[in-house]
Enzyme design. Structure first.
Site, PDB file in Angstrom:
ATOM      1  N   ASN A 220     -12.706  -2.943   3.903  1.00  0.00           N
ATOM      2  CA  ASN A 220     -12.664  -2.110   2.699  1.00  0.00           C
ATOM      3  C   ASN A 220     -13.361  -2.842   1.550  1.00  0.00           C
ATOM      4  O   ASN A 220     -13.888  -3.936   1.731  1.00  0.00           O
ATOM      5  CB  ASN A 220     -11.220  -1.731   2.347  1.00  0.00           C
ATOM      6  CG  ASN A 220     -10.363  -2.947   2.072  1.00  0.00           C
ATOM      7  OD1 ASN A 220     -10.629  -3.690   1.132  1.00  0.00           O
ATOM      8  ND2 ASN A 220      -9.340  -3.168   2.899  1.00  0.00           N
TER       9      ASN A 220
ATOM     10  N   ASP B  34      -4.391  -0.578   7.226  1.00  0.00           N
ATOM     11  CA  ASP B  34      -3.226   0.041   7.867  1.00  0.00           C
ATOM     12  C   ASP B  34      -3.416   0.177   9.377  1.00  0.00           C
ATOM     13  O   ASP B  34      -2.455   0.278  10.119  1.00  0.00           O
ATOM     14  CB  ASP B  34      -2.979   1.428   7.259  1.00  0.00           C
ATOM     15  CG  ASP B  34      -2.390   1.312   5.861  1.00  0.00           C
ATOM     16  OD1 ASP B  34      -1.496   0.470   5.673  1.00  0.00           O
ATOM     17  OD2 ASP B  34      -2.848   2.041   4.958  1.00  0.00           O
TER      18      ASP B  34
ATOM     19  N   LYS C 248     -20.759  -7.349  22.268  1.00  0.00           N
ATOM     20  CA  LYS C 248     -21.238  -6.332  21.316  1.00  0.00           C
ATOM     21  C   LYS C 248     -21.286  -4.956  21.996  1.00  0.00           C
ATOM     22  O   LYS C 248     -21.817  -4.840  23.112  1.00  0.00           O
ATOM     23  CB  LYS C 248     -22.629  -6.736  20.827  1.00  0.00           C
ATOM     24  CG  LYS C 248     -23.184  -5.796  19.795  1.00  0.00           C
ATOM     25  CD  LYS C 248     -24.562  -6.211  19.347  1.00  0.00           C
ATOM     26  CE  LYS C 248     -25.154  -5.142  18.451  1.00  0.00           C
ATOM     27  NZ  LYS C 248     -26.559  -5.349  18.201  1.00  0.00           N
TER      28      LYS C 248
ATOM     29  N   PRO D 105       0.945  -4.000  11.097  1.00  0.00           N
ATOM     30  CA  PRO D 105       2.245  -4.171  10.425  1.00  0.00           C
ATOM     31  C   PRO D 105       2.108  -3.892   8.932  1.00  0.00           C
ATOM     32  O   PRO D 105       1.072  -4.203   8.345  1.00  0.00           O
ATOM     33  CB  PRO D 105       2.582  -5.647  10.669  1.00  0.00           C
ATOM     34  CG  PRO D 105       1.297  -6.301  11.038  1.00  0.00           C
ATOM     35  CD  PRO D 105       0.427  -5.249  11.666  1.00  0.00           C
ATOM     36  N   ASP D 106       3.141  -3.293   8.340  1.00  0.00           N
ATOM     37  CA  ASP D 106       3.165  -3.137   6.878  1.00  0.00           C
ATOM     38  C   ASP D 106       3.878  -4.382   6.331  1.00  0.00           C
ATOM     39  O   ASP D 106       5.109  -4.485   6.405  1.00  0.00           O
ATOM     40  CB  ASP D 106       3.907  -1.847   6.491  1.00  0.00           C
ATOM     41  CG  ASP D 106       3.809  -1.586   4.996  1.00  0.00           C
ATOM     42  OD1 ASP D 106       3.802  -2.570   4.213  1.00  0.00           O
ATOM     43  OD2 ASP D 106       3.731  -0.406   4.609  1.00  0.00           O
ATOM     44  N   ILE D 107       3.086  -5.317   5.830  1.00  0.00           N
ATOM     45  CA  ILE D 107       3.630  -6.632   5.429  1.00  0.00           C
ATOM     46  C   ILE D 107       4.670  -6.470   4.323  1.00  0.00           C
ATOM     47  O   ILE D 107       5.767  -7.024   4.375  1.00  0.00           O
ATOM     48  CB  ILE D 107       2.490  -7.564   4.950  1.00  0.00           C
ATOM     49  CG1 ILE D 107       1.394  -7.657   6.012  1.00  0.00           C
ATOM     50  CG2 ILE D 107       3.032  -8.946   4.609  1.00  0.00           C
ATOM     51  CD1 ILE D 107       0.110  -8.343   5.528  1.00  0.00           C
TER      52      ILE D 107
ATOM     53  N   PHE E  90       1.007  -3.413  -5.132  1.00  0.00           N
ATOM     54  CA  PHE E  90      -0.053  -2.658  -5.778  1.00  0.00           C
ATOM     55  C   PHE E  90      -0.151  -1.325  -5.041  1.00  0.00           C
ATOM     56  O   PHE E  90       0.181  -1.256  -3.851  1.00  0.00           O
ATOM     57  CB  PHE E  90      -1.406  -3.388  -5.679  1.00  0.00           C
ATOM     58  CG  PHE E  90      -1.669  -4.341  -6.806  1.00  0.00           C
ATOM     59  CD1 PHE E  90      -0.933  -5.505  -6.926  1.00  0.00           C
ATOM     60  CD2 PHE E  90      -2.660  -4.078  -7.744  1.00  0.00           C
ATOM     61  CE1 PHE E  90      -1.178  -6.400  -7.964  1.00  0.00           C
ATOM     62  CE2 PHE E  90      -2.915  -4.950  -8.791  1.00  0.00           C
ATOM     63  CZ  PHE E  90      -2.158  -6.115  -8.896  1.00  0.00           C
TER      64      PHE E  90
ATOM     65  N   LYS F  96       5.977   4.441  -2.755  1.00  0.00           N
ATOM     66  CA  LYS F  96       5.798   3.103  -2.163  1.00  0.00           C
ATOM     67  C   LYS F  96       6.801   2.119  -2.756  1.00  0.00           C
ATOM     68  O   LYS F  96       7.338   1.257  -2.068  1.00  0.00           O
ATOM     69  CB  LYS F  96       4.363   2.607  -2.380  1.00  0.00           C
ATOM     70  CG  LYS F  96       3.361   3.354  -1.519  1.00  0.00           C
ATOM     71  CD  LYS F  96       1.915   2.970  -1.825  1.00  0.00           C
ATOM     72  CE  LYS F  96       0.973   3.877  -1.027  1.00  0.00           C
ATOM     73  NZ  LYS F  96      -0.429   3.722  -1.377  1.00  0.00           N
TER      74      LYS F  96
ATOM     75  N   LYS G 109       9.238   0.442  -0.024  1.00  0.00           N
ATOM     76  CA  LYS G 109       9.015  -0.978   0.286  1.00  0.00           C
ATOM     77  C   LYS G 109      10.010  -1.894  -0.437  1.00  0.00           C
ATOM     78  O   LYS G 109       9.883  -3.106  -0.390  1.00  0.00           O
ATOM     79  CB  LYS G 109       7.566  -1.358  -0.031  1.00  0.00           C
ATOM     80  CG  LYS G 109       6.551  -0.477   0.733  1.00  0.00           C
ATOM     81  CD  LYS G 109       5.139  -0.994   0.703  1.00  0.00           C
ATOM     82  CE  LYS G 109       4.188   0.039   1.321  1.00  0.00           C
ATOM     83  NZ  LYS G 109       2.977  -0.524   1.889  1.00  0.00           N
TER      84      LYS G 109
HETATM   85  O1  PMT Z   1      -9.884  -7.087  -4.856  1.00  0.00           O
HETATM   86  P1  PMT Z   1     -10.515  -6.294  -5.984  1.00  0.00           P
HETATM   87  O2  PMT Z   1     -11.947  -5.939  -5.703  1.00  0.00           O
HETATM   88  O3  PMT Z   1     -10.311  -6.958  -7.305  1.00  0.00           O
HETATM   89  O4  PMT Z   1      -9.747  -4.879  -6.052  1.00  0.00           O
HETATM   90  C1  PMT Z   1      -8.411  -4.833  -6.440  1.00  0.00           C
HETATM   91  C2  PMT Z   1      -7.616  -3.785  -5.627  1.00  0.00           C
HETATM   92  C3  PMT Z   1      -8.165  -2.398  -5.919  1.00  0.00           C
HETATM   93  C4  PMT Z   1      -7.713  -4.075  -4.118  1.00  0.00           C
HETATM   94  C5  PMT Z   1      -6.125  -3.919  -6.088  1.00  0.00           C
HETATM   95  O5  PMT Z   1      -6.035  -3.604  -7.454  1.00  0.00           O
HETATM   96  C6  PMT Z   1      -5.212  -2.989  -5.281  1.00  0.00           C
HETATM   97  O6  PMT Z   1      -5.044  -1.816  -5.569  1.00  0.00           O
HETATM   98  N1  PMT Z   1      -4.575  -3.530  -4.208  1.00  0.00           N
HETATM   99  C7  PMT Z   1      -3.725  -2.798  -3.273  1.00  0.00           C
HETATM  100  C8  PMT Z   1      -4.571  -2.154  -2.204  1.00  0.00           C
HETATM  101  C9  PMT Z   1      -3.729  -1.399  -1.166  1.00  0.00           C
HETATM  102  O7  PMT Z   1      -3.818  -1.708  -0.019  1.00  0.00           O
HETATM  103  O8  PMT Z   1      -2.915  -0.517  -1.632  1.00  0.00           O
HETATM  104  P2  PMT Z   1      -1.964   0.455  -0.726  1.00  0.00           P
HETATM  105  O9  PMT Z   1      -1.523   1.511  -1.669  1.00  0.00           O
HETATM  106  O10 PMT Z   1      -2.677   0.864   0.503  1.00  0.00           O
HETATM  107  O11 PMT Z   1      -0.755  -0.464  -0.303  1.00  0.00           O
HETATM  108  C10 PMT Z   1       0.455  -0.565  -1.060  1.00  0.00           C
HETATM  109  C11 PMT Z   1       0.984  -1.997  -1.041  1.00  0.00           C
HETATM  110  O12 PMT Z   1       1.379  -2.342   0.299  1.00  0.00           O
HETATM  111  C12 PMT Z   1      -0.034  -3.041  -1.477  1.00  0.00           C
HETATM  112  O13 PMT Z   1       0.635  -4.011  -2.250  1.00  0.00           O
HETATM  113  C13 PMT Z   1      -0.517  -3.639  -0.151  1.00  0.00           C
HETATM  114  O14 PMT Z   1      -0.891  -5.004  -0.322  1.00  0.00           O
HETATM  115  C14 PMT Z   1       0.701  -3.500   0.744  1.00  0.00           C
HETATM  116  N2  PMT Z   1       0.379  -3.274   2.177  1.00  0.00           N
HETATM  117  C15 PMT Z   1      -0.370  -2.217   2.556  1.00  0.00           C
HETATM  118  C16 PMT Z   1      -0.632  -1.999   3.887  1.00  0.00           C
HETATM  119  C17 PMT Z   1      -0.122  -2.902   4.836  1.00  0.00           C
HETATM  120  N3  PMT Z   1      -0.346  -2.729   6.137  1.00  0.00           N
HETATM  121  N4  PMT Z   1       0.619  -3.940   4.445  1.00  0.00           N
HETATM  122  C18 PMT Z   1       0.877  -4.146   3.127  1.00  0.00           C
HETATM  123  O15 PMT Z   1       1.574  -5.114   2.767  1.00  0.00           O
END
Ligand code: PMT
Length: 401
Positions: free
Chosen positions: A211, A282, A292, A308-310, A326, A340, A344
């Site tokens: 991403n 995810d 390849k 896994p969702d950490i 975030f 969320k 979480k």
């Molecule tokens: O890195 P930059 O270029 O500065 O950009 C910053 C950012 C846009 C990446 C940052 O501001 C941001 O939004 N980060 C969260 C990205 C994200 O994965 O969001 P989410 O809504 O999909 O996930 C929610 C939360 O669960 C996040 O804290 C994520 O770290 C966590 N998560 C998500 C999926 C997963 N499998 N495990 C997780 O722990």
């Protein structure tokens, strides 16, 4: 111990009538324990003498790029590196314009461009000059880049006008500096895990799913935490950013979501908090091809399985830890972020709309809303990621108390 003991402050003095107040600022900084180094612009020397600052600070004063070299090798670089903080007071409209444009045509602006220290500016000028949209744009640009601006006071100005533009009292400016520097050790003894960047999920030896995350947001958070004395473990996905210099940031490089999970969990039990700014994938390809994948005339269908969702897992295991997530959304930001937050088991979540061009992924700025578990929410306008990081760390600090 005095508020600024052991701190080196670089005081930039520019050419406005308020330059005389900079003498009291230098004196108060020194009384607060700081080692004060002064750079004056040429115009400033028309208002106050170099000798005055030299006597007050006990240090050589710089007024020109072409002065005889005193203590330093390459003077502006040495001063830029030495400073724990740069304070420019008064900052004229001309200085603000040059700093916003990145100009480096004298000792002060050159040092400013070369420093990595936090910068505080206290603008002072005639009201019309201050309110001019050009000056306001320059201030907004500087704020976006993380410069802290002490707003001028309103009142009677030297030019005879009444209005905003007066340099605040030296005592207030020095209080501001002490408050800023005082935050520096508030998180001493605390251990915080920060995740940054995106994870990548390999498809074959040459391709992966990824991403747009660059790690800028997470690195800014790690730096803000470290500047307050926290012991930081920064778990970073692939990014072009270099390991932060701070001795109290330990950077762990990972690639996939599962590696990130391992790195975070191994530090979790002893942590006081986690700030998950990483964009964790995810899903990952069910199988990673050993060689390849060759193209053919057929469509290629990828079978993806859940990662896994950490953060969810951290929420399940939560003891003393403060958990900050975030939420990267492109629509229904408040609704999805709050879901969320609850699912979480977080203390608060930082929601950003990643469909915006000027915020979110890859850029230096962000615009966010914070949602807390007690139902409160706060809105923050566009600002630098470093500035936002300080706000996030302020909230964490309050919760840790
Ligand atoms: O890195 P930059 O270029 O500065 O950009 C910053 C950012 C846009 C990446 C940052 O501001 C941001 O939004 N980060 C969260 C990205 C994200 O994965 O969001 P989410 O809504 O999909 O996930 C929610 C939360 O669960 C996040 O804290 C994520 O770290 C966590 N998560 C998500 C999926 C997963 N499998 N495990 C997780 O722990």
């Amino acid at each position: 111990m005095k508020a600024l003991s052991g701190k080196k402050i670089l005081l930039g003095v520019t050419g406005g009538i308020a330059a005389y107040k900079a003498v009291e600022i230098a004196s108060r900084l020194r009384k607060a324990g700081a080692e004060v180094h002064v750079i004056m612009t040429k115009a400033a020397t028309s208002f106050v003498t170099e000798l005055t600052f030299r006597e007050i600070t006990g240090q050589p004063v710089n007024t020109s790029m072409w002065d005889k070299v005193t203590n330093y090798n390459v003077e502006h670089i040495a001063l830029a590196n030495l400073a724990d903080l740069v304070l420019i007071a008064p900052a004229t409209a001309n200085l603000l314009a040059k700093a916003a444009a990145g100009m480096a045509d004298d000792m002060l602006t050159t040092t400013l461009l070369a420093t990595k220290a936090p910068v505080i500016m206290a603008p002072a000028m005639n009201t019309n000059m201050y309110e001019n949209p050009v000056t306001q744009d320059n201030i907004a640009t500087l704020k976006r880049r993380g410069v802290m601006i002490i707003e001028p006071a309103a009142g009677h100005l030297a030019c005879g006008a009444e209005g905003r533009g007066r340099l605040p009292e030296p005592a207030d400016i020095v209080d501001y500096v002490c408050a800023y520097m005082g935050r520096t050790q508030n998180l001493a003894g605390r251990k915080i895990i920060v995740t940054a960047g995106g994870t990548i999920e390999p498809l074959d030896p040459v391709r992966y799913l990824g991403n747009h995350s660059t790690g800028k947001m997470g690195f800014a958070v790690a730096e803000a935490l470290a500047s307050r004395g926290a012991q930081v473990t920064l778990v970073a996905g692939p990014t072009f950013l270099k390991d932060p210099d701070a001795a109290n940031i330990h950077t762990v490089r990972v690639e996939s979501a599962r590696q990130m999970r391992e790195a975070v969990l191994s530090e979790y039990d002893s942590a006081d908090g986690v700030i998950m700014s990483a964009a964790v994938a995810d899903y990952r390809p069910q199988t990673v091809a050993p060689e390849k994948i060759k193209k053919s005339d057929d469509e290629l269908v990828l079978h993806l399985v859940r990662n896994p969702d950490i953060l969810w897992e951290l929420g399940q295991k939560k003891q003393q830890q403060i958990l900050v997530g975030f939420a990267a959304e492109t629509c229904n930001v408040a609704e999805y972020a709050c879901r969320k937050l609850a699912k979480k088991n977080l203390d608060f979540i930082v929601a950003n709309d990643v469909s915006a061009k000027d915020a979110g992924f890859a850029v230096d700025n962000n615009r966010v809303q914070l949602y807390f578990r007690d139902g409160r929410s706060e809105n923050y306008p566009l600002m630098s990621k470093r500035q936002l990081a300080d706000i996030i760390v302020d909230k964490l600090e309050t919760l840790l108390k």
